[in-house]
Design an enzyme around this catalytic site. Sequence first.
Site, mmCIF file in Angstrom:
data_model
loop_
_atom_site.group_PDB
_atom_site.id
_atom_site.type_symbol
_atom_site.label_atom_id
_atom_site.label_comp_id
_atom_site.label_asym_id
_atom_site.label_seq_id
_atom_site.Cartn_x
_atom_site.Cartn_y
_atom_site.Cartn_z
ATOM 1 N N ASP A 1 16.061 -40.556 -22.551
ATOM 2 C CA ASP A 1 15.416 -40.813 -23.834
ATOM 3 C C ASP A 1 13.945 -40.390 -23.771
ATOM 4 O O ASP A 1 13.088 -41.150 -23.326
ATOM 5 C CB ASP A 1 15.549 -42.303 -24.161
ATOM 6 C CG ASP A 1 15.036 -42.653 -25.552
ATOM 7 O OD1 ASP A 1 14.368 -41.813 -26.178
ATOM 8 O OD2 ASP A 1 15.313 -43.767 -26.010
ATOM 9 N N LYS B 1 -0.462 -34.241 -23.755
ATOM 10 C CA LYS B 1 0.620 -33.535 -24.441
ATOM 11 C C LYS B 1 1.170 -32.437 -23.532
ATOM 12 O O LYS B 1 2.383 -32.219 -23.447
ATOM 13 C CB LYS B 1 0.112 -32.948 -25.758
ATOM 14 C CG LYS B 1 1.193 -32.312 -26.631
ATOM 15 C CD LYS B 1 1.414 -30.844 -26.325
ATOM 16 C CE LYS B 1 2.485 -30.247 -27.230
ATOM 17 N NZ LYS B 1 2.780 -28.831 -26.890
ATOM 18 N N HIS C 1 -0.347 -17.809 -22.818
ATOM 19 C CA HIS C 1 0.470 -18.390 -23.887
ATOM 20 C C HIS C 1 0.861 -17.339 -24.917
ATOM 21 O O HIS C 1 2.013 -17.270 -25.341
ATOM 22 C CB HIS C 1 -0.297 -19.524 -24.566
ATOM 23 C CG HIS C 1 0.468 -20.148 -25.695
ATOM 24 N ND1 HIS C 1 1.495 -21.028 -25.482
ATOM 25 C CD2 HIS C 1 0.358 -20.002 -27.038
ATOM 26 C CE1 HIS C 1 1.993 -21.408 -26.649
ATOM 27 N NE2 HIS C 1 1.318 -20.798 -27.612
ATOM 28 N N GLU D 1 9.281 -24.613 -26.731
ATOM 29 C CA GLU D 1 7.921 -24.066 -26.720
ATOM 30 C C GLU D 1 7.769 -22.984 -25.660
ATOM 31 O O GLU D 1 8.048 -23.201 -24.482
ATOM 32 C CB GLU D 1 6.901 -25.183 -26.484
ATOM 33 C CG GLU D 1 5.469 -24.706 -26.580
ATOM 34 C CD GLU D 1 4.455 -25.823 -26.532
ATOM 35 O OE1 GLU D 1 3.306 -25.575 -26.113
ATOM 36 O OE2 GLU D 1 4.811 -26.953 -26.911
#
Length: 450
Positions: free
Chosen positions: A296, A280, A393, A85
């Site tokens: 993990d 998130k 962004h 991302e």
Amino acid sequence: MKQPIKGFSKLSKEGKIEWLVNEHFENPEEARELLKEYWHSNEKRQQLHDDFIENTMTNYFLPFGVAPNFLINNQLYTLPMTIEESSVVAAASKAAGFWLKRGGFKTEIISTTKVGHVHFNYAGSFETLSTLFEDWKPKFYEETEELTANMRARGGGILSIALVNKTDVLENYYQIEARFETCDSMGANFINSCLEQFAQVMRADIELRTDLSAEDRDLQVVMCILSNYTPECVVRAEVSCKVEELNDDKDVSPEEFASKFQRAVRIAEVEPYRATTHNKGIMNGIDAVVIATGNDFRAIEAASHTYASRNGQYSSLTHCKVENGVFTFWIEIPLALGTVGGLTKLHPMVKLAHEMLGDPNSETLMGIVAASGLAQNFAALRALVTTGIQKGHMKMHLFNILNQLEATPEERDAIVKHFTDKVPHHNLVVSKFCELRGIPVPKSGVNKDK
């Protein structure tokens, strides 16, 4: 109509690829070439990757970036980050640079305990089961001595074993709940092996209990498994400074910034819709370092989101306060991480990531990962309450658009310069690109005939 295939796992790698490309692609040759294009040129390295999972066809590349200038507990780190991302690495780096001048990140290990369960059904009385458990308990320790020897030598092992009555939520449902210290190992295999040995003790003993009624001997082990929810394996990371030191934005006063920032965190604490996106963003930073260090990330995600719901409503993992003129921003998060075992000694890039961090132990890595999440969240909230999230962004996303358009280096430079003071929305970038090429703007999407 596609047909199922028998014996797929027994085919050679080449055989699996031939079946795949012929069964699922319009252009088998093109698909075959693409799969092989991503093979490692070093055959030994490729074999290593092939052995990580089953039915390996090729490798799936993700960018491996770094975020420098993380001052954590007065030690400077460059964080490895594996993520696709755009803007995540840039945001983490910017936040690290901001707090580098203000004392950096402070971390504290709250606890490192992990939990596993033997889940079983028992039809007899709880009183009888309690008596049985008291007989089993010393045998649990005795029968796992070989399994736990190395872990005990490193200061870990089984911390406690308890019988838990869950019949109020499910008929005849009980647990043997064990707590473990696994030191620098994530510990899944160790914990599961111990639990399965507990189950063997239970089954063997109940078979010999001829003095009990049929009902009191009716025990069925359902499963033995660690829990990825680790609310007792928690780390805290925080940053703090005087409010007047939050003076990095000329358009917003430090006092206004602190007030809006604290309010934004408070909204995420009380509103699950916002908390989900808020958390998130935290996981953007955390997952990137977790993946780079061979841990993990799915287990970390599951534990973190369960932890965020522990009080009955999904809420923010970070918190903020302003007291006596001091701004403090912190995170408390469960992170069951390992620095030995798994991929840490196998995957060359994972080994490189650990070396980059100074070969940390698991507790140090917990602090580093928590700091990455806090930095990511700070950067996102800082943008949200000042310039807005899209400005930064979309500038990072601009490069993805230019790659999609297959712009030349000269075109890239011209378009980047053009959008220096503008938000590069996709349609605006395409229009500028077409203007430079002297071609019509397509009705939708990317121009296919460049």
